[in-house]
Design an enzyme around this catalytic site. Sequence first.
Site, PDB file in Angstrom:
ATOM      1  N   ASN A 168      50.000  41.344  52.619  1.00 23.98           N
ATOM      2  CA  ASN A 168      48.836  41.961  51.878  1.00 23.98           C
ATOM      3  C   ASN A 168      47.481  41.216  52.703  1.00 23.98           C
ATOM      4  O   ASN A 168      46.616  41.930  52.963  1.00 23.98           O
ATOM      5  CB  ASN A 168      48.857  42.617  50.348  1.00 23.98           C
ATOM      6  CG  ASN A 168      49.826  43.220  50.043  1.00 23.98           C
ATOM      7  OD1 ASN A 168      49.593  44.814  50.337  1.00 23.98           O
ATOM      8  ND2 ASN A 168      50.502  43.858  49.228  1.00 23.98           N
ATOM      9  N   MET A 205      50.601  35.891  40.615  1.00 25.13           N
ATOM     10  CA  MET A 205      51.495  35.608  39.551  1.00 25.13           C
ATOM     11  C   MET A 205      50.677  34.806  38.474  1.00 25.13           C
ATOM     12  O   MET A 205      51.926  34.228  37.195  1.00 25.13           O
ATOM     13  CB  MET A 205      52.528  35.035  39.523  1.00 25.13           C
ATOM     14  CG  MET A 205      53.299  35.574  41.028  1.00 25.13           C
ATOM     15  SD  MET A 205      53.752  37.453  40.908  1.00 25.13           S
ATOM     16  CE  MET A 205      54.668  37.761  39.801  1.00 25.13           C
ATOM     17  N   ASN A 224      43.621  45.115  41.992  1.00 22.09           N
ATOM     18  CA  ASN A 224      44.860  44.460  41.605  1.00 22.09           C
ATOM     19  C   ASN A 224      45.868  45.741  42.964  1.00 22.09           C
ATOM     20  O   ASN A 224      45.387  46.560  42.019  1.00 22.09           O
ATOM     21  CB  ASN A 224      46.091  44.193  40.770  1.00 22.09           C
ATOM     22  CG  ASN A 224      46.892  43.378  40.487  1.00 22.09           C
ATOM     23  OD1 ASN A 224      47.102  43.011  41.438  1.00 22.09           O
ATOM     24  ND2 ASN A 224      47.472  44.437  39.345  1.00 22.09           N
ATOM     25  N   HIS A 247      49.497  46.926  42.602  1.00 18.82           N
ATOM     26  CA  HIS A 247      50.748  47.249  42.314  1.00 18.82           C
ATOM     27  C   HIS A 247      51.805  47.784  42.448  1.00 18.82           C
ATOM     28  O   HIS A 247      50.981  49.243  42.598  1.00 18.82           O
ATOM     29  CB  HIS A 247      50.587  47.444  40.311  1.00 18.82           C
ATOM     30  CG  HIS A 247      51.731  47.759  39.883  1.00 18.82           C
ATOM     31  ND1 HIS A 247      51.951  46.332  38.981  1.00 18.82           N
ATOM     32  CD2 HIS A 247      52.641  48.821  39.122  1.00 18.82           C
ATOM     33  CE1 HIS A 247      53.278  46.737  38.550  1.00 18.82           C
ATOM     34  NE2 HIS A 247      53.086  48.374  38.445  1.00 18.82           N
ATOM     35  N   ASP A 253      48.281  45.022  33.863  1.00 23.72           N
ATOM     36  CA  ASP A 253      48.628  46.735  34.753  1.00 23.72           C
ATOM     37  C   ASP A 253      47.503  48.156  34.526  1.00 23.72           C
ATOM     38  O   ASP A 253      48.491  48.707  34.735  1.00 23.72           O
ATOM     39  CB  ASP A 253      49.648  46.981  35.590  1.00 23.72           C
ATOM     40  CG  ASP A 253      50.324  46.014  36.152  1.00 23.72           C
ATOM     41  OD1 ASP A 253      49.996  45.231  36.732  1.00 23.72           O
ATOM     42  OD2 ASP A 253      51.954  45.670  35.889  1.00 23.72           O
ATOM     43  N   GLU A 275      50.912  50.062  51.026  1.00 22.40           N
ATOM     44  CA  GLU A 275      50.040  49.029  50.987  1.00 22.40           C
ATOM     45  C   GLU A 275      49.269  48.321  51.227  1.00 22.40           C
ATOM     46  O   GLU A 275      47.868  48.009  51.019  1.00 22.40           O
ATOM     47  CB  GLU A 275      50.855  48.267  50.164  1.00 22.40           C
ATOM     48  CG  GLU A 275      51.972  48.475  49.153  1.00 22.40           C
ATOM     49  CD  GLU A 275      52.470  47.317  47.695  1.00 22.40           C
ATOM     50  OE1 GLU A 275      51.777  46.136  48.093  1.00 22.40           O
ATOM     51  OE2 GLU A 275      53.081  47.125  46.553  1.00 22.40           O
TER      52      GLU A 275
HETATM   53  C1  GRF Z   1      53.387  43.831  46.496  1.00 20.26           C
HETATM   54  O1  GRF Z   1      54.995  44.225  46.015  1.00 20.26           O
HETATM   55  C2  GRF Z   1      52.530  44.290  45.500  1.00 20.26           C
HETATM   56  O2  GRF Z   1      52.458  45.456  45.342  1.00 20.26           O
HETATM   57  C3  GRF Z   1      52.445  43.217  44.168  1.00 20.26           C
HETATM   58  O3  GRF Z   1      53.291  41.710  45.103  1.00 20.26           O
HETATM   59  C4  GRF Z   1      53.703  42.586  46.352  1.00 20.26           C
HETATM   60  C5  GRF Z   1      53.032  41.335  46.847  1.00 20.26           C
HETATM   61  O4  GRF Z   1      53.388  40.828  48.421  1.00 20.26           O
HETATM   62  N1  GRF Z   1      51.690  42.910  43.271  1.00 20.26           N
HETATM   63  P1  GRF Z   1      53.010  40.201  49.504  1.00 20.26           P
HETATM   64  O5  GRF Z   1      52.211  38.791  49.195  1.00 20.26           O
HETATM   65  O6  GRF Z   1      51.273  40.553  49.605  1.00 20.26           O
HETATM   66  O7  GRF Z   1      53.302  40.269  50.705  1.00 20.26           O
END
Ligand code: GRF
Length: 193
Positions: A21, A94, A111, A113, A149, A178
């Site tokens: 992301n 995390m 965020n 999700h 969330d 995403e």
């Molecule tokens: C994604 O699935 C997001 O929805 C969740 O954590 C994952 C992160 O993926 N919160 P990345 O590190 O951006 O590849």
Amino acid sequence: MAKLIGNKKNIAVFISGRGSNLKHLIKNSKYKNSLFKVNLVISNNPIALGLKYSKKSKIKFYVINYKNLLSSEIRILKLLKKFKIELICLAGFMKIISKNFINKFNKPILNIHPSLLPKYKGLNTHFKALKNKDKYSGSTVHLVNAKLDSGKIILQKKVKIAKSDNVRSLEKKILKEEHKIYSEAVCKVLSNL
Ligand code: GRF
């Protein structure tokens, strides 16, 4: 994407791992008419794979060890000020964001999700959707508040679950969406500031 009015707004992205992301937020920020610039990356994990994207684009990144939540958040708040950050994107981050941090920053924190919230908060969302034989799953961008969330939903994208899907294939389909909706959601929030 919305038209540029004035300068791009600085955003920070918080990651713990893969960073796909982050990669797409950086990519989308580079369009001339993007509303935002990724100006800072924060990670709690020194070996987060996603850090390579900030290095590649010469974006400053800081690894915060999180041995102590309060002092880690104080350090981050100082960095957010220094880099003139207007909005934070959590992208696979995390660690807990405390109520104190949310109040002190006092600007939007988003965020992403991997489920159609309010369904399946927390971890293992794809497994849960498959186990319950859901027809659809998807992804949600929401504002962060003190509950997990649970903040206001900004954007949501539905993805159809095929009979043949497993956790990996469903994750892949959802991630693809995403990568589009996160930048859209950032623009949506920034243009309402
Ligand atoms: C994604 O699935 C997001 O929805 C969740 O954590 C994952 C992160 O993926 N919160 P990345 O590190 O951006 O590849």
